[in-house]
Design an enzyme around this catalytic site. Sequence first.
Site, short mmCIF file in Angstrom:
data_model
loop_
_atom_site.label_atom_id
_atom_site.label_comp_id
_atom_site.label_asym_id
_atom_site.label_seq_id
_atom_site.Cartn_x
_atom_site.Cartn_y
_atom_site.Cartn_z
N ASP A 240 55.16 67.34 39.30
CA ASP A 240 56.37 67.95 38.77
C ASP A 240 57.37 68.12 39.92
O ASP A 240 57.00 68.09 41.10
CB ASP A 240 56.06 69.31 38.12
CG ASP A 240 57.02 69.64 37.00
OD1 ASP A 240 58.14 69.09 36.98
OD2 ASP A 240 56.67 70.45 36.12
N ALA A 241 58.62 68.30 39.55
CA ALA A 241 59.70 68.30 40.55
C ALA A 241 59.55 69.47 41.51
O ALA A 241 59.52 70.63 41.09
CB ALA A 241 61.05 68.35 39.85
#
Length: 984
Positions: A240-241
């Site tokens: 995930d970012a």
Amino acid sequence: MTAQTPPFRDSQLPFAKRIDDLLSRLTLEERVAMLHQFGPAVERLGIAAFRTGQEALHGVAWMGPATVFPQAVGLGATWNDELVRRVGEAVSAETRAMRSRDDRIGLNVWAPTVNLLRHPLWGRNEEGYSEDPKLTSAIATAYTRGLRGDHPAYWRTAPVLKHWLAHNNETDRATASSSVRPRVLHEYDLRAFRETVEAGTVAGVMPAYNLVNGRPNHVSPYLREQLRTWTDQDLLVCSDAGAPSNLVDHEHYFDTHEEATAASLIAGVDSFTDHGTDSSQIVARLQGALEQGLLTESDIDAAVRRQLAVRFRLGEFDPRLDPYADTKDFDTPAHRALAREAAEQAIVLLKNDGLLPLADLSGQDTRIAVVGLLADECKLDWYSGTLIHRSTPLEGLYERFGADRVDFAEGVDRVRIRTSAGTYLSVPSADDATDEVRGAEGALDPALLAGRTDLPPLSTDTTGTELALIDWGGGVLTLRAPDGRYLSVADDGFVRASADQPGGWVVQETFRLEPHGSHGSHGSHESQESHESHRSHGSHAGGHLLKHVGTGRYVSVTADGVKVAAENPEILELEITERGEDTVARTAAAADVVLVVAGNDPHINGRETEDRTTLALPAHQQRLLEAARAANPRTALVITSSYPYATDPTDLPAVLWTAHGGQAAGTALARVLAGDVSPAGRLPQTWYASDADLPDLLDYDVIGSRQTYLYFEGTPLFPFGHGLSYASFEYGNLVAHIGENSVHVTFTVTNTGGTPADEVAQLYSRAVTPSVSRPRRELLAHRRVHVLPGASTELTFELPLSAFEFWDVAHGIRRVEPGPYQLLVGASSEDIRLRATIELDGTPTTPRPVLELGLNAADFDEQRGAEIVDRTKLSGDAVTPAHGNHGSDGDDGTHGPHGNPAELVYRGCDFGPATGTVTVEVSGEGSLELALDGGPVIARLDVPATRGPYDYTTVVAPFSATGVHDLHIGLRGPVRLTHVGFSG
């Protein structure tokens, strides 16, 4: 293949051999560079740049105009696998079509979200399909099948499931740990992922920000121990970012980024999403890890291989053979019709005392009032594309019944805002300004989109501008100018009427009204009281401050215009020129029927980064509903929302719910209200009656805290699977036959009404005499069918015996427990029409062999005040008293100031003919107390302080037991228990 053509370009070879060849040609530097989300081109080999990640939850998101389908929770409410498959097919076709003209569009789509809707206050409720793992996996499998396409070798898009694992809170989401005991892990959280992966339609998963059992998901051993064992296919794991950096910067789980990046890669992360398009930091961390010996080239190769496997399947290296290469289907008539069909099928009729459908309102003099804050809105969420077509409830009713028969009142409060100087805030004219829609041009990271600065900021004058004020709950307000633009704050700090809608990663269009004098000392509760108090009792003696939520600064008036600033806030007063409930009451009183459209704005109060605090309908909207109902008893409530509300339907003749339905939401709603389509959506999650029914948001033990329809023992407002129809249905002829490996079930559904309609038949099971706590009922299968009046249809289900399994913590296996099981068939989890009991063979229940194997601490049957944490940073579990519950002894032997001790219960432990010693593996400092069958303490083990939480020691004590007993273990102090052994 010519002599000059390398094997990786030879389409006659298997993908695996081609990947081997390509890997051998890539330098280590080139392979490392591929592991960032934005992998660069390798020009010497003719290999293009590659980007992992394209949001496509209910349409292509972030990249400009696209077909917008209902929110994911709305797709879940259709209970229609085939419809959702067609939606996935349309979304992937548009992804391909958009990529053909914009190479920013990626084919590795990050969708769907299969996190279970365990808790309705989760801010991202809109992104999931259901609270039930079986329904979630069925809808997710259908969507991914559509995204993938049906070619045996090449994929239209490559879907990645989000968010692995046990992720249902935005509160402290980057640092909070979900305590998930083995039964919940295997029977609930893993299950939605597993069944979709096993279907062969998934390219990978994305780990979530949170920790599970004390260990970040990005270094989870479950990626290797569970996920990769479910399929022979190479799965791509995309971070995930920003999560790779979180391991050090927020979670402090590792000391250095090189350690963290290496641990993530070894655990199974194959693509690192961090620092936007700048890959330099991730590349430097990987190179540093290699230099320090934390990684080997084979570790790098394993990750690159999995990424290349996806790229080959997407046809990148075989453009002439790629069956999807020339896909141009975008905003087609078929896609528009599908968007409307999906929106229609997502609508759930919760209550109807005969008010609906509205088809009987055929007289030319009959009037419909549509009122409420969402009556003329078509709301988008963070994972939406830009609307090409738009239909609001008001527009849909105009189209269906004629504008001359439909009256509208939005119900906003009309206000002027007076300054301390006696002037008023004024919106300057901007007649020459162009209309702009946020994100219409597309953005790889829409969080970076800036507000408009081409419009003049607000000023002050003697008359001011009348603004539309909406209170969205929790004291959060929006203010809108007469031309429809919302007050917003750009990077320069000035307040302008510039936004088409509230939105953005940090919403710049929300404000709080605070009493002057409370500045800096009160939160949202005070702000809400202030606005409600102002409406009821007039001006606050000291005036008010207007706080901009996005910046945390206050509105001030300067010579250059109105702006937000850290100092010199302006003391303001609201002058209400028109109350929303007054206009609603007048409009409702003049109508034959009233539709109150209430709900949420998906960017405010309940969204990614922000959980809700209550199930209650915001006070502003509750006032509008009450005003309409008091003026006209023929009032229906239409809830348009991303999540459930707890609102009393007793005095309302009709209630409907729909998620935000995408571009065709208004048309679909009008068709259902008119009776052109009979509603057949079903609730994908329980609607609870009040906040008191909810466990703590961070309590992930659905078994112990009796969460979801599976275990909830109270009376819901509306149960899981509930939904009414304009037709009536009869169920009959239930027959069940037990085969060698499955249970064959048939029954009939008959439309006994006069309306053609869909019915959603639901099949549940219940273990009658379980040895452990099992679900009250559990969904086994469902089917949405269309049945004509007077017609019957026979439904057949083949249920594998594994559908009746549970996770046996005593032996660490899945098993079917022998005994009677009820099959329950009906129209919802509580509306059961048919029952049958079957007797299943299985593996008998036997005691825990603790004398031979001991006990893993996390394999408890029950717990009180405990949580599961990581045994080491690599693997294993331990159990410790929950934070704030480190019960310790006071000087008098009573419980000390830190709370009660945690308690673990292990049922049916077989201590054999004679057990004389107990040995525990433990860290920390404190004590353990052991008792049998809830009796007195028979052994106490004092744990001397260890050097740290991962420094385990062994403590031994006498312990006398024979035969089978329930073992109770009390934990006092900050101890971590990982294993308990016994000997004769």
